[in-house]
Structures are given as structure tokens and as C-alpha cells.
Motif scaffolding. Structure first.
Motif, mmCIF file in Angstrom:
data_model
loop_
_atom_site.group_PDB
_atom_site.id
_atom_site.type_symbol
_atom_site.label_atom_id
_atom_site.label_comp_id
_atom_site.label_asym_id
_atom_site.label_seq_id
_atom_site.Cartn_x
_atom_site.Cartn_y
_atom_site.Cartn_z
ATOM 1 N N UNK A 101 -1.575 -3.733 -4.095
ATOM 2 C CA UNK A 101 -1.810 -3.156 -2.775
ATOM 3 C C UNK A 101 -1.926 -4.237 -1.704
ATOM 4 N N UNK A 102 -1.858 -3.810 -0.461
ATOM 5 C CA UNK A 102 -1.884 -4.746 0.662
ATOM 6 C C UNK A 102 -0.919 -4.258 1.714
ATOM 7 N N UNK A 103 -1.203 -4.579 2.965
ATOM 8 C CA UNK A 103 -0.365 -3.970 4.006
ATOM 9 C C UNK A 103 0.028 -5.002 5.053
ATOM 10 N N UNK A 139 -8.797 1.264 -2.437
ATOM 11 C CA UNK A 139 -8.176 0.065 -1.861
ATOM 12 C C UNK A 139 -6.659 0.193 -1.880
ATOM 13 N N UNK A 140 -6.145 0.967 -2.817
ATOM 14 C CA UNK A 140 -4.704 1.147 -2.899
ATOM 15 C C UNK A 140 -4.133 1.995 -1.787
ATOM 16 N N UNK A 160 0.816 -1.204 0.000
ATOM 17 C CA UNK A 160 0.000 0.000 0.000
ATOM 18 C C UNK A 160 0.856 1.262 0.000
ATOM 19 N N UNK A 179 -5.871 -8.130 -5.709
ATOM 20 C CA UNK A 179 -6.159 -6.759 -6.117
ATOM 21 C C UNK A 179 -5.143 -6.228 -7.117
ATOM 22 N N UNK A 206 -5.713 1.649 1.389
ATOM 23 C CA UNK A 206 -6.237 0.995 2.594
ATOM 24 C C UNK A 206 -5.169 0.120 3.241
ATOM 25 N N UNK A 207 -5.069 0.176 4.587
ATOM 26 C CA UNK A 207 -4.097 -0.667 5.283
ATOM 27 C C UNK A 207 -4.760 -1.829 6.000
ATOM 28 N N UNK A 208 -6.051 -2.101 5.727
ATOM 29 C CA UNK A 208 -6.758 -3.264 6.294
ATOM 30 C C UNK A 208 -6.774 -3.258 7.816
#
Lengths: 272, 165
Positions: free
Chosen positions: A141-143, B61-62, A87, B87, B64-66
Motif C-alpha cells: 500500500x501507499x499513495x 492502511x491498505x 493503495x 507496509x 489510506x491515501x496519506x
């Protein structure tokens, strides 16, 4: 992707531009035998001069800016693929308004624009302004992103799978639902908030649903207080989980406190 | 026995408690903006357009840190973290999700107010029916802040005049 390059074996260089190391650990993961990105032809190389693709992580701090620019310029002029991982690299992430994060003067301050700006795209646009060629960019994306997610991104780059996500725009036409709970909505929201302090967001809806069913049964009988106590005792004996039975007791007390106050016409403390 | 996952060539599902991509259910969203206030990295935006009378809730969503704080505060359970994770996309616009809702038009002055029609419906559901009458309420609800303030001031002035006279 338009003008898809014919890729057989991508050699990648791993570049960290100020990430917290989470994404880097996931990149290490995809090279282990379990995920094994090497079966797709991915090979980690030690110099950007050998690399087709750059795996970039991190929100691009100002200290990293010139180094990252040099590293991308050092890659062979084609294909110069950028794989943006995490992200932070996609849009700045949680560090988006930090003081050391590089932003182009043209980007201005953070406003209401979307897609959100920040991250590696600022560097890529700087490079394109300078006349350097930068090839296709793929955003993961993803964190941090799961190792599977990175594999999926790389497979998409190689043309093995198609992308699954599409931008969506909903308007009022989709219709509106206002779900009705078996108990008073005001009480339900209070109980829901109370439950958040005890069990958190993930399990609270299931527990509250069970509790509301018991309340619905108890309210039909003549003596709701004793009936609810009996029902909850039965429920706890069946569930045999101390945490859930604690929540049930708590909810019972809270429910009668709020309901008695409401039916007496008194004000109660809404957010506990 | 090979240990390697056959993943990109097979389907794979994340565990149910996995915090994956967030998704707004447009049927449940009331556009209150609680998620916008809660979101730490500003991945959710609230954009009001008073000329067209719409409010956009934009989820990126790009960014977002969940962290699932939006799910925690949502009063209707509209925003949820699904267990989807694929994604990756070459286009950042694929990460955008927009929910566009109508704003309430003021009955008195005709300008758009800063709350949506769905918000009013939700608020009417929460209000205790024993204390307030719904018919009397519906006259007062669909008025913008300025007109309501003006109305209150006028009523007070008239009341004082009557007392003085």
C-alpha cells in the motif's frame, strides 16, 4: 508466505489498470541505478508470456477488466505472482466508489466490512472462481508507495526480509490519558483550529506548545497582557522567523479575544 | 563510487515530515469519529455494537491515501502519520488496526447510548467550569437520547399543569 517458491530472478510485467500514473512512475524509479531492482534479479519484460510476476497498479476499471484478465491468463501457469502496488490496487483507494470501478456482484455495496474490498483482489477472486491458478499475492500500500517500499515488498517476495507490520487490536485495557494543557482546554482547541488555517496541521502543535508556555509565564505576573506582549517580542527576536512571529501575534490577539469573552461570561465564536 | 542504495539489506529512515503509515494511539483515542467523517477514501470505520456495548474504530492502511486529514481533525492528537513506510505484506489483515472502546450505559433505561465513556470525559474537560456545575452535570450526562427527550417532555408537561392548575 506459506509454500514459498524458490525465486532467483523474477521477471516482471508491468500492468496499469487505470491508475493515475503515480505508482507507475515509482516503478520506473526502482529500475533506475539509484534504487536498482535489477540487483535483486528483477527484470522488466515486454510480454506477460515471459513474466513470473505481474506488477499491478490501479483500481481496476471496468474497461481494463477484460484486458487485465487476459494478461494474467497469458502468464505461464506457475508461479503467477501478483505484486499489488499502491493503495488503489490494494483496495480501490480514493476511487473506491467510482462508477467505472469493477466490483464483483458478490462483494455487494461498500459496507462496514474490513479489510476493505476493491481493487485487484476482485479480479483475482474471479480468476480463482474460474479455476485458474493465481500464485502468491503481495500487497504494497501507499499513495504512491515510496520506491524503497516497493523494493521492500519485492525483497519480501524473494525471502530476503521479513514483514514488519502486524494487525493490531486494542481494547479498553490499554488505559486512558487525558493530557492537561497549561491553558483552558476550550481556548486551546480554538487556537489550534485558528492555527490550522494559517500554518496547517503539521507545524501547529509545536507553535502552540511554545505559545502556551509563554502564556503560562505571563499569567503568573500581575499584568498579563503587557507581560505576554513582552515575552512574545523576546521570542520573536530569538526565533527570527517572520512566519512564526506572525503566528504568535495572531495567537496573542485570538487568546485575549477568547479569554476576555469567557471571563466576562459572554459567548464567543467558537470555530473561526 | 557506487550510487546504488543498499536498502533492503540495511535500515532506512524516512524524513520526519514524510507522511507514512497512520497509527492510532489507543491511550489517547476517545472514539469520537471525527476522523471517520474526514477520511476521503473511507479508510477509517466506526462500528457500533449496541448488544455488547462497544465501539470499534477500524483503520485500514491498505485504503489510506496519506492525506493527513484525520490528523488535522483529531481533537486529542491520537491519530498521527508516522514516518514508517514498510507496509508490504502478503496478508491484508496485517493492515488493520482496531481500537475497541466501551459505550456509556444509560442510567435510566439501561440500553447503550451512542457515545463512549472517554468522549464524556473529554467533553467534561472542555465545558467551562464557571457556567456549569460538574456534579449536576454528571447526573444528566449518562442518559441516552430517548430518555433525555422523555425527561424534558415530562418536565415541560408537569410545568404547564402546575401553571394551569
Amino acid at each position: 508466505m506459506s509454500a514459498k517458491p524458490k525465486l532467483r530472478s523474477v521477471w516482471v510485467f508491468h500492468l496499469n489498470t487505470g491508475a493515475c500514473n503515480g505508482c507507475d512512475i515509482e516503478i520506473l524509479d526502482i529500475l533506475t541505478p539509484f534504487y536498482d531492482a535489477e540487483r535483486l534479479g528483477v527484470k522488466l519484460v515486454g510480454s506477460p508470456r515471459h513474466a513470473h510476476a505481474m506488477l499491478v497498479t490501479g483500481p481496476l476499471t471496468r474497461q481494463c477488466y477484460h484486458g487485465a484478465k487476459k494478461a494474467i491468463k497469458a502468464m505461464p501457469p506457475k508461479p503467477r505472482i501478483i505484486v499489488v502496488i499502491g493503495t488503489c490496487a490494494c483496495s480501490g483507494g480514493i476511487f473506491y466508489n467510482g462508477y467505472p470501478i469493477y466490483r464483483r456482484p458478490e462483494s455487494g455495496r461498500e459496507g462496514c466490512e474490513y479489510p476493505r474490498r476493491g481493487g485487484i483482489i476482485e479480479l483475482i477472486e474471479d480468476l480463482r472462481d474460474e479455476g485458474e491458478y493465481v500464485g502468491p499475492v503481495i500487497y504494497i500500500p501507499g499513495c504512491p508507495p515510496r520506491p524503497e517500499e516497493i523494493l521492500y515488498g519485492i525483497a519480501q517476495l524473494l525471502g530476503l526480509v521479513e514483514k514488519k507490520l502486524e494487525g493490531e487490536h486494542y481494547t479498553e485495557e490499554v488505559g486512558f490519558e487525558l493530557p492537561e494543557a497549561p491553558i483552558n482546554e476550550r481556548i486551546r482547541l480554538t487556537l489550534r483550529e485558528k492555527l490550522r488555517h494559517v500554518v496547517g496541521y503539521f507545524d501547529r502543535d509545536k507553535i502552540l506548545e511554545d505559545f502556551m508556555e509563554l502564556v503560562k509565564k505571563a499569567e503568573e505576573s500581575e499584568k498579563p497582557k503587557e507581560e505576554l506582549k513582552k515575552l512574545i517580542d523576546e521570542y520573536n527576536a530569538k526565533i527570527r522567523d517572520v512566519r512564526i512571529s506572525f503566528c504568535m501575534r495572531l495567537l496573542e490577539n485570538e487568546y485575549w479575544r477568547v479569554r476576555d469573552a469567557l471571563s466576562a461570561g459572554k459567548e464567543f465564536v467558537y470555530w473561526v | 563510487m557506487p550510487v546504488t542504495l543498499r536498502y533492503p539489506f540495511t535500515e532506512l529512515e524516512a524524513p520526519p515530515e514524510y507522511r507514512g503509515l497512520p497509527h492510532i494511539d489507543p491511550k489517547l483515542c476517545i472514539g469520537c469519529g471525527a476522523c471517520v467523517n474526514a477520511c476521503p477514501p473511507d479508510a477509517i470505520l466506526r462500528i457500533d455494537d449496541y448488544d455488547r456495548g462497544t465501539r470499534k474504530i477500524v483503520l485500514d492502511i491498505g485504503r489510506c491515501i496519506r492525506c493527513a486529514r484525520c490528523e488535522e481533525v483529531c481533537p486529542t492528537g491520537a491519530i498521527r502519520l508516522t514516518n514508517l513506510f514498510e507496509a508490504a505484506s502478503p496478508d491484508r489483515r496485517d493492515h488493520i488496526e482496531v481500537v475497541e472502546l466501551r459505550l456509556v450505559r444509560c442510567k435510566v433505561c439501561g440500553n447503550y447510548t451512542d457515545f463512549t465513556e472517554r468522549q464524556v470525559k473529554k467533553a467534561l474537560q472542555i465545558l467551562p467550569k464557571e457556567i456549569l456545575e460538574e456534579e449536576a452535570l454528571e447526573e444528566k450526562v449518562f442518559i441516552c437520547r430517548n430518555c433525555r427527550r422523555k425527561g424534558t417532555v415530562d418536565a415541560t408537561i408537569n410545568a404547564t399543569k402546575e401553571v394551569v392548575l
